[in-house]
Design a protein around this motif. Sequence first.
Motif, PDB file in Angstrom:
ATOM      1  N   GLY A 184       0.813  -1.211   0.000  1.00 37.18           N
ATOM      2  CA  GLY A 184       0.000   0.000   0.000  1.00 37.18           C
ATOM      3  C   GLY A 184       0.845   1.258   0.000  1.00 37.18           C
ATOM      4  O   GLY A 184       0.741   2.100  -0.905  1.00 37.18           O
ATOM      5  N   PRO A 185       1.728   1.436   0.995  1.00 38.25           N
ATOM      6  CA  PRO A 185       2.620   2.605   0.957  1.00 38.25           C
ATOM      7  C   PRO A 185       3.514   2.639  -0.277  1.00 38.25           C
ATOM      8  O   PRO A 185       3.863   3.712  -0.772  1.00 38.25           O
ATOM      9  CB  PRO A 185       3.448   2.448   2.236  1.00 38.25           C
ATOM     10  CG  PRO A 185       2.618   1.613   3.141  1.00 38.25           C
ATOM     11  CD  PRO A 185       1.853   0.686   2.246  1.00 38.25           C
ATOM     12  N   SER A 186       3.899   1.460  -0.786  1.00 36.14           N
ATOM     13  CA  SER A 186       4.765   1.437  -1.964  1.00 36.14           C
ATOM     14  C   SER A 186       4.099   2.065  -3.179  1.00 36.14           C
ATOM     15  O   SER A 186       4.774   2.543  -4.088  1.00 36.14           O
ATOM     16  CB  SER A 186       5.165  -0.005  -2.290  1.00 36.14           C
ATOM     17  OG  SER A 186       5.905  -0.571  -1.233  1.00 36.14           O
ATOM     18  N   ALA A 194      10.595   8.879  -3.595  1.00 36.80           N
ATOM     19  CA  ALA A 194      11.681   9.004  -2.620  1.00 36.80           C
ATOM     20  C   ALA A 194      12.541   7.747  -2.598  1.00 36.80           C
ATOM     21  O   ALA A 194      13.774   7.817  -2.512  1.00 36.80           O
ATOM     22  CB  ALA A 194      11.100   9.284  -1.238  1.00 36.80           C
ATOM     23  N   ARG A 195      11.909   6.592  -2.669  1.00 39.62           N
ATOM     24  CA  ARG A 195      12.670   5.340  -2.678  1.00 39.62           C
ATOM     25  C   ARG A 195      13.521   5.221  -3.934  1.00 39.62           C
ATOM     26  O   ARG A 195      14.666   4.770  -3.874  1.00 39.62           O
ATOM     27  CB  ARG A 195      11.707   4.150  -2.574  1.00 39.62           C
ATOM     28  CG  ARG A 195      11.173   3.918  -1.164  1.00 39.62           C
ATOM     29  CD  ARG A 195      10.142   2.820  -1.146  1.00 39.62           C
ATOM     30  NE  ARG A 195       9.848   2.371   0.219  1.00 39.62           N
ATOM     31  CZ  ARG A 195       8.889   1.512   0.527  1.00 39.62           C
ATOM     32  NH1 ARG A 195       8.128   1.008  -0.436  1.00 39.62           N
ATOM     33  NH2 ARG A 195       8.696   1.146   1.775  1.00 39.62           N
ATOM     34  N   ARG A 196      12.970   5.615  -5.067  1.00 41.77           N
ATOM     35  CA  ARG A 196      13.765   5.567  -6.300  1.00 41.77           C
ATOM     36  C   ARG A 196      14.984   6.474  -6.201  1.00 41.77           C
ATOM     37  O   ARG A 196      16.075   6.129  -6.672  1.00 41.77           O
ATOM     38  CB  ARG A 196      12.897   5.960  -7.499  1.00 41.77           C
ATOM     39  CG  ARG A 196      11.940   4.870  -7.950  1.00 41.77           C
ATOM     40  CD  ARG A 196      11.391   5.194  -9.336  1.00 41.77           C
ATOM     41  NE  ARG A 196      10.671   6.465  -9.364  1.00 41.77           N
ATOM     42  CZ  ARG A 196       9.369   6.591  -9.129  1.00 41.77           C
ATOM     43  NH1 ARG A 196       8.641   5.522  -8.848  1.00 41.77           N
ATOM     44  NH2 ARG A 196       8.791   7.783  -9.175  1.00 41.77           N
ATOM     45  N   PHE A 197      14.796   7.642  -5.598  1.00 43.89           N
ATOM     46  CA  PHE A 197      15.901   8.581  -5.448  1.00 43.89           C
ATOM     47  C   PHE A 197      17.012   7.988  -4.571  1.00 43.89           C
ATOM     48  O   PHE A 197      18.189   8.017  -4.927  1.00 43.89           O
ATOM     49  CB  PHE A 197      15.359   9.879  -4.839  1.00 43.89           C
ATOM     50  CG  PHE A 197      16.404  10.915  -4.564  1.00 43.89           C
ATOM     51  CD1 PHE A 197      17.290  11.326  -5.559  1.00 43.89           C
ATOM     52  CD2 PHE A 197      16.524  11.487  -3.304  1.00 43.89           C
ATOM     53  CE1 PHE A 197      18.260  12.282  -5.310  1.00 43.89           C
ATOM     54  CE2 PHE A 197      17.484  12.453  -3.046  1.00 43.89           C
ATOM     55  CZ  PHE A 197      18.353  12.845  -4.050  1.00 43.89           C
ATOM     56  N   GLU A 241      13.739   6.925   8.765  1.00 38.11           N
ATOM     57  CA  GLU A 241      12.483   7.224   9.446  1.00 38.11           C
ATOM     58  C   GLU A 241      11.289   6.929   8.541  1.00 38.11           C
ATOM     59  O   GLU A 241      10.247   6.442   9.015  1.00 38.11           O
ATOM     60  CB  GLU A 241      12.474   8.683   9.889  1.00 38.11           C
ATOM     61  CG  GLU A 241      11.274   9.085  10.728  1.00 38.11           C
ATOM     62  CD  GLU A 241      11.201   8.358  12.055  1.00 38.11           C
ATOM     63  OE1 GLU A 241      10.103   8.309  12.639  1.00 38.11           O
ATOM     64  OE2 GLU A 241      12.241   7.834  12.505  1.00 38.11           O
ATOM     65  N   MET A 242      11.413   7.206   7.238  1.00 34.12           N
ATOM     66  CA  MET A 242      10.330   6.897   6.309  1.00 34.12           C
ATOM     67  C   MET A 242      10.051   5.400   6.295  1.00 34.12           C
ATOM     68  O   MET A 242       8.882   4.974   6.367  1.00 34.12           O
ATOM     69  CB  MET A 242      10.685   7.372   4.901  1.00 34.12           C
ATOM     70  CG  MET A 242       9.604   7.087   3.863  1.00 34.12           C
ATOM     71  SD  MET A 242      10.117   7.501   2.168  1.00 34.12           S
ATOM     72  CE  MET A 242      11.313   6.195   1.843  1.00 34.12           C
ATOM     73  N   GLU A 243      11.101   4.580   6.220  1.00 31.30           N
ATOM     74  CA  GLU A 243      10.894   3.135   6.192  1.00 31.30           C
ATOM     75  C   GLU A 243      10.321   2.636   7.512  1.00 31.30           C
ATOM     76  O   GLU A 243       9.517   1.695   7.537  1.00 31.30           O
ATOM     77  CB  GLU A 243      12.205   2.424   5.871  1.00 31.30           C
ATOM     78  CG  GLU A 243      12.766   2.733   4.487  1.00 31.30           C
ATOM     79  CD  GLU A 243      11.816   2.333   3.365  1.00 31.30           C
ATOM     80  OE1 GLU A 243      10.904   1.524   3.596  1.00 31.30           O
ATOM     81  OE2 GLU A 243      11.984   2.856   2.247  1.00 31.30           O
ATOM     82  N   ARG A 244      10.743   3.234   8.618  1.00 29.76           N
ATOM     83  CA  ARG A 244      10.178   2.830   9.908  1.00 29.76           C
ATOM     84  C   ARG A 244       8.688   3.141   9.961  1.00 29.76           C
ATOM     85  O   ARG A 244       7.885   2.318  10.436  1.00 29.76           O
ATOM     86  CB  ARG A 244      10.900   3.557  11.038  1.00 29.76           C
ATOM     87  CG  ARG A 244      10.535   3.035  12.424  1.00 29.76           C
ATOM     88  CD  ARG A 244      11.052   3.960  13.514  1.00 29.76           C
ATOM     89  NE  ARG A 244      10.349   5.238  13.496  1.00 29.76           N
ATOM     90  CZ  ARG A 244       9.130   5.426  14.015  1.00 29.76           C
ATOM     91  NH1 ARG A 244       8.477   4.414  14.569  1.00 29.76           N
ATOM     92  NH2 ARG A 244       8.561   6.604  13.965  1.00 29.76           N
ATOM     93  N   CYS A 245       8.304   4.288   9.464  1.00 34.77           N
ATOM     94  CA  CYS A 245       6.882   4.662   9.467  1.00 34.77           C
ATOM     95  C   CYS A 245       6.080   3.775   8.506  1.00 34.77           C
ATOM     96  O   CYS A 245       4.939   3.404   8.804  1.00 34.77           O
ATOM     97  CB  CYS A 245       6.727   6.132   9.084  1.00 34.77           C
ATOM     98  SG  CYS A 245       7.406   7.286  10.292  1.00 34.77           S
ATOM     99  N   VAL A 246       6.677   3.446   7.357  1.00 39.88           N
ATOM    100  CA  VAL A 246       6.004   2.544   6.429  1.00 39.88           C
ATOM    101  C   VAL A 246       5.773   1.183   7.078  1.00 39.88           C
ATOM    102  O   VAL A 246       4.684   0.597   6.982  1.00 39.88           O
ATOM    103  CB  VAL A 246       6.834   2.390   5.139  1.00 39.88           C
ATOM    104  CG1 VAL A 246       6.330   1.211   4.311  1.00 39.88           C
ATOM    105  CG2 VAL A 246       6.774   3.666   4.312  1.00 39.88           C
TER     106      VAL A 246
END
Length: 560
Positions: A184-186, A194-197, A241-246
């Motif tokens: 879902g977040p993906s 952001a992940r691609r970057f 932090e983004m991955e932790r929140c995801v």
Amino acid sequence: MSGIDVGEELGARAAQARALSLLRIRSRALAVAILPAAVAVVLFAAGAQGHLAGPAWDTVRWTVLGVAVVVLLVTVLVAVSVARARPAMSPTVPVPEEGAPDLYRLVRDLADRLDVPAPSAIALTPDCDSWLEDRTHRALRRGAVAAAEAGDAAPVLVIGSPFLWWMRVAELRAVLAPVVAGTGPSAHPDIAAARRFVRGLDASIADAAAPGRGAVRGAPLAFTGWVSRLLLRACRDHAAEMERCVAAAASMRAQTVDHGLRIAAQEQVGLAYAGWDRLLTRVALPAWRMGRWPSRLDAGVVSALTELSRRDRLADGFALRLGERPACDLLEEPGVADEAASLLAARLFHGGPAESGPGWAPVDWQQYPDEVVDRKWRTEAARLHRVLDTMGVPRASAADPAVPTLARVMEHLSGSGGPGEELAAGIGAAVAREEAAAPGHGGPEHGGPGHGGPGAGAADDPLDLWGPGPLPLFPLQPPRTGTELLADHVAAMVCCAAVDTAGAAPGLDWLDGPALLVGGERRADLATPVLSLVEDGDPDPLLSWLAEVGVRSDKPVRLV
């Protein structure tokens, strides 16, 4: 709105906020890059309107223009390098839908219940972990047969192969729920961008660090890598932090699916990890060192964990689960998948070749005692006697000096040979020479870095996309010391003598690896008397052990 929904919403919003912070860093970097061009435009516009006139301003204008052109060219170079850099892809075994329709059905039903996009494909990893992996980069689609179909935005679901064999179907479903919920977040455009970057920066750094670049190509790549490191350093905290929140948002969403079973399933994850680690280090590694790779590692982990359940009273309840449907039944041909995952495990953890060949053959569990354990003992015993020969140690004090005996070894270590430092060094050197002469895999003893093998550089090799680094990627154990190798070789000589003179037999213990069977029972008490001989030169404990088992140290031993 329930507490779970509120928690999920807060986690998703926090992840999106961090993604926007990452994208702002990218925007600021772009703004800095175009700033000289903007200044040049302003200066030329002012000159065209009659302002800032004179030779001095003309010099300033053309200087700024030159700087702007250089900066823009460098920016394009860095942007193209980051965009074209090939992100690392985890080595996996692809699972096509026709080979596992029930597994795909389970995952899609799980995605429907979680109201998230279904993964685009499924793959297996020879490890106790599961995750989502984005393989939409054009370089990955071009270079990997196992990648998702072109145009698929959903990530690939990677499942730890030991889970499929040890877990029951309901347990696997519960374990995969928070992983699948991550699709879902993906799918959110900001998080995906952001992940691609971040992946592009990481891939650019790895590309710049790759060896074998010439000076012409290496200098631009080195500069690009330096810029990418600066940007990645600025992004690191936001990305973590983004991955932790995801992960938190996905976990909260998964609370609605099989919540009662998830605690029990997580216990099975820990148990599977323990059994898998023991199987690799105690059972698979000795075979890999002999140039053989067990072809049913995942089936072996079931036997190892069943044995653990039998020995450990705390794990008695786990054996009762074996009557339920195993998750590997979701595969059409579980044996084929197990064999592929086993070969990949040998590459990752030992550095073996990508396919079978001379000196790198599969072995099943029924053949393991004779083709791995017995051969290992006799190979090490032969190496021990060869080193003794080079040291000029007499063959034996018996009537026939030409035959190898255990007495020769014991007399040397307990007599003038002392604790055995010279012998240990000789064995270590012999092992190193044999390892260097076996480029197809990690060597017969150390399990050190290999150099690839047949098919190691093939375009369809799943490790080709991992990068040019040496194999193994995840070595199980550091190289052993000379004293450790000497103890192993002396123990091997004792085992050969027990087999040849006392009716013992090689065996396999699922938790401890190669075993000596005397009267059908495992003897696990050999290590202490051997260490007394090797480290202290004291033969009495080993002599007592030999007398108890009925081993004749003066009798010849068959070597290879």
